[in-house]
Design a protein around this motif. Structure first.
Motif, short mmCIF file in Angstrom:
data_model
loop_
_atom_site.label_atom_id
_atom_site.label_comp_id
_atom_site.label_asym_id
_atom_site.label_seq_id
_atom_site.Cartn_x
_atom_site.Cartn_y
_atom_site.Cartn_z
N ILE A 1 0.86 -1.18 0.00
CA ILE A 1 0.00 0.00 0.00
C ILE A 1 0.90 1.23 0.00
O ILE A 1 1.77 1.37 0.86
N PHE A 2 0.69 2.13 -0.94
CA PHE A 2 1.46 3.36 -1.05
C PHE A 2 0.56 4.55 -0.75
O PHE A 2 -0.58 4.60 -1.22
N ILE A 3 1.07 5.51 0.00
CA ILE A 3 0.39 6.77 0.22
C ILE A 3 1.09 7.82 -0.62
O ILE A 3 2.30 8.06 -0.46
N LEU A 4 0.36 8.43 -1.54
CA LEU A 4 0.94 9.37 -2.50
C LEU A 4 0.35 10.76 -2.28
O LEU A 4 -0.83 10.90 -1.92
N ASP A 5 1.17 11.79 -2.50
CA ASP A 5 0.64 13.15 -2.46
C ASP A 5 0.01 13.48 -3.80
O ASP A 5 -0.04 12.64 -4.71
N LYS A 6 -0.47 14.70 -3.96
CA LYS A 6 -1.20 15.07 -5.17
C LYS A 6 -0.32 15.04 -6.42
O LYS A 6 -0.81 14.93 -7.55
N HIS B 1 -0.70 12.28 9.26
CA HIS B 1 -1.42 13.23 8.42
C HIS B 1 -1.41 12.75 6.98
O HIS B 1 -0.41 12.20 6.51
N LEU B 2 -2.52 12.96 6.31
CA LEU B 2 -2.59 12.69 4.88
C LEU B 2 -2.56 14.03 4.14
O LEU B 2 -3.34 14.93 4.48
N PRO B 3 -1.69 14.19 3.18
CA PRO B 3 -1.61 15.47 2.47
C PRO B 3 -2.87 15.73 1.64
O PRO B 3 -3.62 14.81 1.31
N ASP B 4 -3.12 16.99 1.34
CA ASP B 4 -4.26 17.34 0.50
C ASP B 4 -4.14 16.65 -0.86
O ASP B 4 -3.06 16.62 -1.46
N GLY B 5 -5.25 16.11 -1.31
CA GLY B 5 -5.24 15.43 -2.60
C GLY B 5 -4.54 14.10 -2.58
O GLY B 5 -4.14 13.59 -3.64
N ALA B 6 -4.38 13.51 -1.40
CA ALA B 6 -3.66 12.24 -1.29
C ALA B 6 -4.40 11.12 -2.00
O ALA B 6 -5.63 11.10 -2.07
N ARG B 7 -3.64 10.17 -2.49
CA ARG B 7 -4.19 8.97 -3.10
C ARG B 7 -3.55 7.73 -2.48
O ARG B 7 -2.42 7.77 -2.02
N ILE B 8 -4.31 6.65 -2.48
CA ILE B 8 -3.83 5.38 -1.96
C ILE B 8 -3.65 4.43 -3.14
O ILE B 8 -4.58 4.24 -3.95
N ALA B 9 -2.46 3.85 -3.27
CA ALA B 9 -2.17 2.91 -4.35
C ALA B 9 -1.99 1.52 -3.76
O ALA B 9 -1.40 1.36 -2.68
N VAL B 10 -2.52 0.52 -4.45
CA VAL B 10 -2.49 -0.86 -3.95
C VAL B 10 -1.91 -1.77 -5.03
O VAL B 10 -2.35 -1.74 -6.19
#
Length: 567
Positions: free
Chosen positions: A473-478, A513-522
């Motif tokens: 699982i990746f947490i990505l910014d905008k 914290h999750l950045p604004d516009g964050a996306r989750i990649a799987v």
């Protein structure tokens, strides 16, 4: 050399040019200048010759104490591809082969330690009375007893240990679990005075309490090493090495005694070790791993207690009898003896068991295999069919290791409500993604916890299979930059599921914290590596990674919780 002249030139009259006689300021080349230049050139020439010789002969100044591979000379096979990486690779190679590298590092660190009472290595801390402590980030947190467990992380650890205990009990295997406390946990009085150890319960205390408070007919047999070692430390001998991160022979003896006591109910013939049963002598040791990190093994010897176990019936097994199941170069080891009243054992461990613990535990068992790993491999365990399974891990692993994933088998009660659930099967069941036409990601959600975020993923099998893959699982910014990541096995028990079965993963993201516009990649990884191809609304990595909007996952939490029920 240039010297001041006896009669400095006078200022010129108006309209006249100044004329300076440089011959008055320059002296003839002296013997002193010649000697200085010769010495300088000799040093530079000697150093260049030594460096060239070391590089040509591939001689390394990396010592055995550093326990790592020597950097090799980089090759330029393709200028366009290899040239950008050549400079840093050659620098690493040059550092490893620099003449007298270890000696120079030793002199520097000796000065810092003796004169300034500080360390020349980022991972080594200097305490009082010359004690050294291991300070990588994850170990440092364990040493200072901070931060405590999050409620979710502790619950996931408890769930994983319960699942291990149940699996072993169902297969007739006794389970012993022990966590070795860090050096600062047992000897906080020598900790560096400028660093504060937080008061209150440690993660080890919370972990032990969670297991002790479990109402179950199959309680986990947990060995309380922390209390035993603290009670024992007032004895004649130290339990941990002064210049090493680990315990010594005497500390290991305390652990072996407790293991024997815990085995007495099931195996009365298993002897337990008492410190008064064996002669103890002090021997000089120059092998401290923290002293080695400072290149000061010879300069920092210490006298450590050595226990004479006497003659033992346990003999080492041949390498062919012990299948390799370790993650480190030391490999796996085994011992056996002729005593049918003792159990056959299987042990997974870390560096604390090597050297000291092995011969002691070998005397408690008919046969025992030691594997340096924290991987709970059900196939290996059932293949060996042990009577006793022992798991040892250091306290630091409660900080640097995620709890193994134990998915909840569920029944899906209604269709997915997630906005990106646009993939459907032949029966019309919507899903977010389909991986290699084998597994569907039916639904997903994110929820805020008291100190981070947790995510839940609802999966469904399209065919009969084993849960032996891995999930990333990746947490990505905008902008698509990675700001967080989690990697876990689908199920550490690798349980089989049938077509149509569903399960839920609960993962602690540990992201405050999750950045604004964050996306989750799987991403779903095959057992032998490689990403499985995926069909979904939004993907990248050549259609192997799905991208989900974090805000949509957050608003989907309540609906997600109503989409399934536990089986």
């Amino acid at each position: 050399m240039y010297t001041r002249t006896k009669n400095p030139p006078q200022a010129p009259a108006n309209g006249q040019k100044a004329v300076v006689d440089l011959s008055l300021a320059r002296q003839p080349f002296s013997f002193e200048n010649f000697l200085t230049l010769s010495l300088f050139c000799t040093v530079i020439f000697y150093g260049a010759i030594r460096v060239a010789e070391a590089c040509i002969n591939n001689k390394s100044s990396v010592t055995e104490q550093e326990a790592r591979e020597t950097k090799t000379m980089p090759r330029l096979r393709n200028l366009r591809k290899d040239l950008p990486l050549f400079a840093p690779a050659f620098e690493s190679y040059f550092i490893d082969h620099f003449p007298e590298r270890y000696t120079l590092a030793s002199i520097r660190n000796q000065f810092l330690l003796t004169v300034l009472s500080t360390s020349g290595h980022a991972d080594v801390g200097v305490g009082t009375s010359g004690w050294l402590y291991y300070f990588p980030v994850h170990v440092f947190h364990a040493q200072i007893n901070y931060p405590p467990f999050s409620r979710l992380n502790l619950a996931l650890w408890k769930k994983a240990i319960k699942a291990r205990n149940k699996f072993l009990a169902d297969n007739g295997i006794k389970y012993l679990l022990m966590v070795v406390p860090e050096k600062a946990t047992v000897y906080p009085e020598y900790f560096p005075p400028g660093l504060a150890i937080h008061s209150g319960k440690s993660r080890l205390d919370e972990f032990q309490d969670a297991l002790a408070n479990e109402n179950s007919d199959r309680p986990v047999d947990f060995i309380d090493l922390k209390r035993a070692l603290i009670e024992q430390k007032g004895d004649k001998y130290l339990l941990y090495k002064k210049y090493d991160a680990h315990w010594n022979f005497y500390g290991a003896l305390v652990c072996a005694r407790l293991i024997g006591l815990h085995m007495q109910d099931s195996y009365p013939m298993a002897r337990f070790f008492d410190r008064n049963d064996f002669p103890v002598t002090l021997e000089k040791s120059e092998q401290g791993d923290l002293a080695s990190a400072l290149a000061l093994c010879l300069q920092l010897p210490e006298f450590v207690p050595v226990v004479d176990l006497g003659k033992t019936g346990a003999k080492p097994m041949a390498k062919t009898q012990v299948p390799y199941y370790g993650l480190y170069h030391e490999g796996s080891y085994g011992f056996s003896q002729e005593n049918s009243a003792l159990p056959k054992a299987f042990m997974i461990h870390d560096s604390y068991v090597r050297y000291y613990m092995m011969p002691m535990i070998a005397q408690l068992c008919r046969s025992v295999q030691f594997h340096w790993t924290q991987d709970f491999d059900t196939e290996r365990i059932l293949e060996q069919k042990p009577d006793l399974f022992i798991e040892e891990m250091a306290e630091r692993h409660l900080f640097d290791t995620d709890p193994p994933n134990v998915p909840d088998l569920v029944t899906v009660t209604r269709k997915s409500t997630f906005v990106d659930a646009t993939i459907g099967d032949s029966a019309g069941h919507p899903a977010i993604a389909s991986y290699d036409d084998r597994i569907e990601l039916v639904d997903a959600a994110i929820d805020r916890t008291e100190d981070g975020y947790r995510t839940k993923l609802l999966w469904r099998a399209d065919r009969d299979l084993k849960l032996d893959k891995a999930v990333e699982i990746f947490i990505l910014d905008k902008d698509g930059h990675e700001v967080g990541k989690k990697h876990y096995r689908e199920d550490f028990l690798s349980r089989p599921v049938k077509a149509g079965d569903a399960w839920v993963d609960t993962i602690d993201l540990e992201q405050r914290h999750l950045p604004d516009g964050a996306r989750i990649a799987v991403v779903l990884l095959a057992q032998r590596g490689g990403c499985l191809p995926v069909q979904a609304k939004t993907t990248d990595w050549f259609s192997t990674r799905i991208l989900l909007d974090a805000s949509s996952l957050a608003t989907n939490w309540q609906a997600f919780e109503q989409n399934y029920r536990l089986r």
